[in-house]
Scaffold this motif. Structure first.
Motif, PDB file in Angstrom:
ATOM      1  N   PRO A  67      20.631 -15.738  -8.981  1.00 30.91           N
ATOM      2  CA  PRO A  67      21.596 -15.948 -10.056  1.00 30.91           C
ATOM      3  C   PRO A  67      21.596 -17.362 -10.637  1.00 30.91           C
ATOM      4  O   PRO A  67      22.297 -17.632 -11.605  1.00 30.91           O
ATOM      5  N   THR A  68      20.817 -18.261 -10.048  1.00 29.80           N
ATOM      6  CA  THR A  68      20.842 -19.652 -10.493  1.00 29.80           C
ATOM      7  C   THR A  68      20.081 -19.814 -11.803  1.00 29.80           C
ATOM      8  O   THR A  68      19.211 -19.008 -12.145  1.00 29.80           O
ATOM      9  N   THR A  69      20.423 -20.863 -12.525  1.00 32.87           N
ATOM     10  CA  THR A  69      19.760 -21.134 -13.803  1.00 32.87           C
ATOM     11  C   THR A  69      18.947 -22.419 -13.786  1.00 32.87           C
ATOM     12  O   THR A  69      18.107 -22.623 -14.642  1.00 32.87           O
ATOM     13  N   GLU A  70      19.198 -23.254 -12.794  1.00 35.43           N
ATOM     14  CA  GLU A  70      18.463 -24.522 -12.691  1.00 35.43           C
ATOM     15  C   GLU A  70      17.212 -24.339 -11.829  1.00 35.43           C
ATOM     16  O   GLU A  70      17.279 -23.735 -10.751  1.00 35.43           O
ATOM     17  N   PRO A  71      16.074 -24.876 -12.284  1.00 36.74           N
ATOM     18  CA  PRO A  71      14.855 -24.763 -11.467  1.00 36.74           C
ATOM     19  C   PRO A  71      14.968 -25.605 -10.197  1.00 36.74           C
ATOM     20  O   PRO A  71      15.687 -26.599 -10.151  1.00 36.74           O
ATOM     21  N   ILE A  72      14.258 -25.168  -9.164  1.00 34.33           N
ATOM     22  CA  ILE A  72      14.240 -25.931  -7.919  1.00 34.33           C
ATOM     23  C   ILE A  72      12.958 -26.770  -7.884  1.00 34.33           C
ATOM     24  O   ILE A  72      11.966 -26.439  -8.546  1.00 34.33           O
ATOM     25  N   ALA A  73      12.990 -27.835  -7.102  1.00 32.86           N
ATOM     26  CA  ALA A  73      11.850 -28.748  -7.042  1.00 32.86           C
ATOM     27  C   ALA A  73      10.635 -28.111  -6.371  1.00 32.86           C
ATOM     28  O   ALA A  73       9.500 -28.331  -6.771  1.00 32.86           O
ATOM     29  N   LYS A  74      10.892 -27.307  -5.337  1.00 32.61           N
ATOM     30  CA  LYS A  74       9.798 -26.737  -4.570  1.00 32.61           C
ATOM     31  C   LYS A  74      10.202 -25.379  -4.026  1.00 32.61           C
ATOM     32  O   LYS A  74      11.314 -25.218  -3.521  1.00 32.61           O
ATOM     33  N   ALA A  75       9.295 -24.434  -4.120  1.00 35.36           N
ATOM     34  CA  ALA A  75       9.570 -23.103  -3.594  1.00 35.36           C
ATOM     35  C   ALA A  75       9.729 -23.170  -2.074  1.00 35.36           C
ATOM     36  O   ALA A  75       8.989 -23.891  -1.399  1.00 35.36           O
ATOM     37  N   PRO A  76      10.684 -22.422  -1.513  1.00 38.66           N
ATOM     38  CA  PRO A  76      10.923 -22.484  -0.072  1.00 38.66           C
ATOM     39  C   PRO A  76       9.875 -21.751   0.760  1.00 38.66           C
ATOM     40  O   PRO A  76       9.859 -21.867   1.970  1.00 38.66           O
ATOM     41  N   GLY A  77       9.010 -21.005   0.140  1.00 42.85           N
ATOM     42  CA  GLY A  77       7.996 -20.260   0.887  1.00 42.85           C
ATOM     43  C   GLY A  77       6.837 -19.893  -0.017  1.00 42.85           C
ATOM     44  O   GLY A  77       6.819 -20.230  -1.188  1.00 42.85           O
ATOM     45  N   LYS A  78       5.865 -19.193   0.552  1.00 46.09           N
ATOM     46  CA  LYS A  78       4.675 -18.853  -0.208  1.00 46.09           C
ATOM     47  C   LYS A  78       4.704 -17.457  -0.816  1.00 46.09           C
ATOM     48  O   LYS A  78       3.897 -17.142  -1.659  1.00 46.09           O
ATOM     49  N   GLY A  79       5.591 -16.603  -0.344  1.00 45.34           N
ATOM     50  CA  GLY A  79       5.597 -15.237  -0.848  1.00 45.34           C
ATOM     51  C   GLY A  79       6.975 -14.756  -1.217  1.00 45.34           C
ATOM     52  O   GLY A  79       7.982 -15.311  -0.796  1.00 45.34           O
ATOM     53  N   ALA A  80       6.998 -13.719  -1.997  1.00 45.98           N
ATOM     54  CA  ALA A  80       8.259 -13.108  -2.387  1.00 45.98           C
ATOM     55  C   ALA A  80       8.824 -12.330  -1.199  1.00 45.98           C
ATOM     56  O   ALA A  80       8.080 -11.777  -0.393  1.00 45.98           O
ATOM     57  N   VAL A  81      10.145 -12.289  -1.104  1.00 47.67           N
ATOM     58  CA  VAL A  81      10.793 -11.551  -0.023  1.00 47.67           C
ATOM     59  C   VAL A  81      11.654 -10.403  -0.549  1.00 47.67           C
ATOM     60  O   VAL A  81      12.224  -9.656   0.226  1.00 47.67           O
TER      61      VAL A  81
END
Length: 89
Positions: A67-81
């Protein structure tokens, strides 16, 4: 198509999928350990199906979505969950 035509064409497939979902939930509930954020999102999505909303598919999708609209600096993982996990901090 009429409602009857849709039921005639798709009911058995939907019935199968519902039974598969019930079996999945049974397996999760019989297993050891705590449920994670994915099951919380899954249960929220299931609750949407019982509401009178005419946009059930949209609401189910939103149950799993970020639901967030702001991008994050780094993805928390390598794959979709498959569900949004709120990142603390």
């Amino acid at each position: 198509m009429t409602r009857q035509q849709i039921l005639d064409l798709y009911f058995m497939e939907a019935r199968f999928k519902l039974i598969e979902l019930a079996a999945f939930i049974d397996r999760v509930e019989r297993s050891e350990g705590d449920e994670d954020f994915r099951m919380k999102a899954f249960r929220q999505a299931l609750a949407e199906l019982s509401k009178g909303n005419k946009e059930k598919a949209k609401q189910v999708l939103l149950s799993f979505s970020d639901p967030t609209t702001e991008p994050i600096a780094k993805a928390p993982g390598k794959g979709a969950v498959g569900a949004f996990k709120k990142v603390d901090g």
